[in-house]
Motif scaffolding. Structure first.
Motif, mmCIF file in Angstrom:
data_model
loop_
_atom_site.group_PDB
_atom_site.id
_atom_site.type_symbol
_atom_site.label_atom_id
_atom_site.label_comp_id
_atom_site.label_asym_id
_atom_site.label_seq_id
_atom_site.Cartn_x
_atom_site.Cartn_y
_atom_site.Cartn_z
ATOM 1 N N GLY A 1 55.007 -2.748 -91.529
ATOM 2 C CA GLY A 1 54.770 -4.109 -91.063
ATOM 3 C C GLY A 1 54.636 -4.214 -89.562
ATOM 4 N N GLY A 2 54.909 -3.125 -88.848
ATOM 5 C CA GLY A 2 54.726 -3.103 -87.404
ATOM 6 C C GLY A 2 55.986 -3.381 -86.614
ATOM 7 N N PHE A 3 55.823 -3.364 -85.291
ATOM 8 C CA PHE A 3 56.915 -3.595 -84.343
ATOM 9 C C PHE A 3 56.703 -4.940 -83.663
ATOM 10 N N ILE A 4 57.766 -5.734 -83.602
ATOM 11 C CA ILE A 4 57.716 -7.044 -82.973
ATOM 12 C C ILE A 4 58.704 -7.028 -81.817
ATOM 13 N N VAL A 5 58.205 -7.190 -80.606
ATOM 14 C CA VAL A 5 59.047 -7.120 -79.411
ATOM 15 C C VAL A 5 59.280 -8.528 -78.891
ATOM 16 N N THR A 6 60.532 -8.833 -78.576
ATOM 17 C CA THR A 6 60.866 -10.138 -78.008
ATOM 18 C C THR A 6 62.021 -9.958 -77.032
ATOM 19 N N GLY A 7 62.590 -11.061 -76.543
ATOM 20 C CA GLY A 7 63.651 -10.980 -75.536
ATOM 21 C C GLY A 7 63.093 -11.098 -74.134
ATOM 22 N N GLY A 8 63.968 -11.328 -73.162
ATOM 23 C CA GLY A 8 63.547 -11.590 -71.793
ATOM 24 C C GLY A 8 62.671 -10.517 -71.179
ATOM 25 N N SER A 9 62.957 -9.243 -71.450
ATOM 26 C CA SER A 9 62.178 -8.161 -70.847
ATOM 27 C C SER A 9 60.795 -8.014 -71.465
ATOM 28 N N SER B 1 56.385 -12.827 -90.051
ATOM 29 C CA SER B 1 55.552 -13.406 -91.092
ATOM 30 C C SER B 1 56.007 -12.844 -92.439
ATOM 31 N N ALA B 2 55.598 -13.489 -93.517
ATOM 32 C CA ALA B 2 55.973 -13.021 -94.851
ATOM 33 C C ALA B 2 55.451 -11.608 -95.099
ATOM 34 N N THR B 3 54.266 -11.316 -94.600
ATOM 35 C CA THR B 3 53.679 -9.984 -94.787
ATOM 36 C C THR B 3 54.478 -8.923 -94.049
ATOM 37 N N GLU B 4 54.870 -9.225 -92.812
ATOM 38 C CA GLU B 4 55.658 -8.280 -92.034
ATOM 39 C C GLU B 4 56.985 -7.990 -92.714
ATOM 40 N N LYS B 5 57.663 -9.039 -93.192
ATOM 41 C CA LYS B 5 58.956 -8.867 -93.850
ATOM 42 C C LYS B 5 58.827 -8.044 -95.124
ATOM 43 N N GLU B 6 57.730 -8.206 -95.819
ATOM 44 C CA GLU B 6 57.540 -7.491 -97.079
ATOM 45 C C GLU B 6 57.232 -6.015 -96.843
ATOM 46 N N LEU B 7 56.344 -5.728 -95.900
ATOM 47 C CA LEU B 7 55.905 -4.349 -95.680
ATOM 48 C C LEU B 7 56.962 -3.488 -94.997
ATOM 49 N N GLY B 8 57.772 -4.094 -94.145
ATOM 50 C CA GLY B 8 58.783 -3.339 -93.391
ATOM 51 C C GLY B 8 58.515 -3.410 -91.910
ATOM 52 N N ALA B 9 59.197 -4.309 -91.215
ATOM 53 C CA ALA B 9 58.956 -4.545 -89.792
ATOM 54 C C ALA B 9 60.236 -4.349 -88.997
ATOM 55 N N LEU C 1 54.082 0.294 -75.903
ATOM 56 C CA LEU C 1 54.594 0.614 -77.234
ATOM 57 C C LEU C 1 53.452 0.975 -78.185
ATOM 58 N N GLN C 2 52.329 0.273 -78.058
ATOM 59 C CA GLN C 2 51.190 0.604 -78.908
ATOM 60 C C GLN C 2 50.692 2.017 -78.644
ATOM 61 N N ASP C 3 50.863 2.500 -77.413
ATOM 62 C CA ASP C 3 50.469 3.863 -77.067
ATOM 63 C C ASP C 3 51.437 4.897 -77.644
ATOM 64 N N MET C 4 52.607 4.427 -78.061
ATOM 65 C CA MET C 4 53.632 5.340 -78.563
ATOM 66 C C MET C 4 53.703 5.376 -80.086
ATOM 67 N N VAL C 5 53.213 4.349 -80.768
ATOM 68 C CA VAL C 5 53.339 4.278 -82.221
ATOM 69 C C VAL C 5 51.971 4.065 -82.857
ATOM 70 N N SER C 6 51.914 4.316 -84.146
ATOM 71 C CA SER C 6 50.656 4.192 -84.867
ATOM 72 C C SER C 6 50.496 2.840 -85.549
ATOM 73 N N GLU C 7 51.587 2.107 -85.719
ATOM 74 C CA GLU C 7 51.512 0.805 -86.372
ATOM 75 C C GLU C 7 51.239 -0.295 -85.360
ATOM 76 N N LYS C 8 50.954 -1.478 -85.873
ATOM 77 C CA LYS C 8 50.626 -2.590 -84.987
ATOM 78 C C LYS C 8 51.855 -3.033 -84.193
#
Length: 474
Positions: free
Chosen positions: A318-326, A194-202, A336-343
């Motif tokens: 801006g958070g972590f965005i996970v994609t790909g087959g796995s 999203s535009a917000t994610e790209k701006e904040l740092g994702a 991952l949410q249990d490992m990091v503080s961001e969304k």
């Protein structure tokens, strides 16, 4: 290829995927797809030319049948493996008042490619960060403006090893299609944010079969990208070893019963596993399986954190965005949410027929193709009743502001389930919610206008990319 159709090919480590799509409103309408599993690709690169070629042929044929399009021209995505990302600038001068067009933009970007002086590499993408007209007028798109003296571009550059580029294109074009252009996953991933994610740092984490790719965006632009050679295949091999079974059986139970977060896995879900050295099956629970999967997924994510640290990227607001087959595995987001503080969110394409994380790269390649076609004025696509849609992102009110001792605002040490492992406590929950980033999908019976300007597709084919290919193969 019909003028308004875009065909992308994603050569992945486990399968080759082809998508036929068209731009519609602010999204992409998928017309047909094809997917063929193959053993001819390893670590995102050609491993067996003939096997890979047959898989590419098969998936193109499937997509052609599904879409009803005679596929002759394609856009090819390239992995982040063997790539470098850096910034460069170039300027062209004018001696009289000149109305700027897509040709001028192409010319100033082409100068970026010519500045590459790293041996055995080739610039595959030069994406503009900003244009400067006449030295002081900063714009995002200079078309139709009048330049009296100069047009300058400050651009991000993605270069790849020539051997990777040549072999990928040779394999695809041996299947009877022309590669119109190539786009790196590093650039493609921008379309899943999203535009917000790209701006904040994702940070985008694409967990595939053999490799996990990482791209970081901030202030709206790609900052850097890298990859680690650890992904879904490693999970399968761990299962096969732990459960004393074959790779094929391990892959099957991973997809049927797999869970990446031990705390949420069920100890009531029981399944039988064939043994290599015995005719007797052994029963396991989903929690047993999660114990193995979580350990490897943690290793993958820790490797990603190491890459971010090496790149000097200490804030992922801006958070972590996970994609790909796995990313299809249950519990990946929770782990991952249990490992990091961001969304954290899992990205899945929204278009009908490709609603699986493994199609993110292929559909993003089409997005990149459309972006550059419009920037360079190859095409102008006008859609009736077009509306602008803003993607909603709900930001956390309690985002951590103080850096941890390791310098990473986003890292949250987790509590491990084994008593004999060191125990850590999170500073705060860091839980946020977000709506899924998506493209709009529409039906084929809507009307559209499609107008070529300045360049026909045939002229584009003979442009900068075909000249590049000719020089490489000669």
């Amino acid at each position: 290829m019909e003028e308004h159709y875009y065909v992308s090919i994603d050569i992945g480590s486990s399968s080759v995927k082809t998508i036929v799509g068209e731009k519609f409103h602010n999204g992409i309408n998928v017309i047909g797809t094809g997917q063929t599993y193959t053993s001819g690709i390893k670590n995102g690169l050609i491993d067996d030319f003939d096997i890979a070629k047959q898989a590419i042929k098969d998936t193109i044929k499937k997509a052609s049948i599904a879409s009803g399009v005679d596929i002759k021209e394609v856009f090819l995505k390239l992995p982040i493996v063997g790539t470098e990302v850096y910034d460069e600038a170039n300027e062209i001068e004018f001696y009289e008042d000149t109305e700027l067009t897509g040709e001028h933009i192409e010319s100033v970007l082409e100068g970026i490619r010519e500045k590459n002086d790293v041996p055995e590499t080739e610039v595959i993408t030069a994406f503009p960060i900003k244009f400067v007209v006449d030295g002081d007028n900063e714009v995002s798109d200079p078309k139709e403006l009048i330049a009296r003296h100069s047009l300058k571009v400050e651009a991000g550059v993605i270069a790849i090893q020539q051997s990777i580029l040549i072999n990928m294109i040779k394999c695809v074009e041996s299947c009877g299609v022309d590669v119109l252009d190539v786009y790196s996953d590093a650039y493609n991933y921008g379309s899943v944010l999203s535009a917000t994610e790209k701006e904040l740092g994702a940070c985008i984490i694409d967990v595939g079969e053999d490799i996990t790719q990482i791209a970081f965006y901030e202030r709206g632009e790609l900052v850097d990208a890298d990859s680690v050679q650890m992904a879904g295949r490693d999970i399968t091999e761990d299962i096969a070893e732990a459960f004393n079974t074959t790779h094929e059986t391990a892959e099957k139970i991973k997809h049927q019963y797999g869970h990446a977060f031990f705390d949420s896995a069920s100890d009531q879900d029981v399944f039988s596993v064939d043994q290599i050295d015995s005719e007797e099956d052994v029963q396991y629970t989903q929690k047993d399986l999660a114990d193995v999967i979580e350990a490897r997924m943690e290793d993958i994510f820790f490797s990603v954190f190491d890459v971010l640290q090496e790149l000097g990227l200490t804030n992922v607001n801006g958070g972590f965005i996970v994609t790909g087959g796995s990313a299809n595995l249950l519990g990946v987001k929770e782990l991952l949410q249990d490992m990091v503080s961001e969304k954290v969110r899992i990205h899945t394409p929204s278009q009908m027929g490709i609603r699986k994380p493994e199609f993110s790269s292929a559909i993003s390649t089409i997005s990149s193709s459309i972006t550059f076609d419009e920037l360079l004025d190859y095409v102008t696509i006008s859609n009736h009743d077009s509306e602008d849609f803003e993607e909603e992102v709900i930001e956390s009110d309690n985002r951590e502001s103080a850096s941890k001792s390791n310098g990473f605002d986003w890292f949250k040490k987790k509590s491990n389930k084994q008593d004999d492992e060191p125990s850590y406590v999170s500073d705060e929950p860091g839980t946020t919610t977000t709506s899924e980033s998506s493209h709009s999908t529409t039906e084929n019976d809507d009307t559209y206008e499609y107008e070529n300007k300045n360049h026909e597709p045939e002229q584009k084919e003979e442009g900068k990319f075909k000249k590049l290919m000719k020089s490489l193969f000669d």
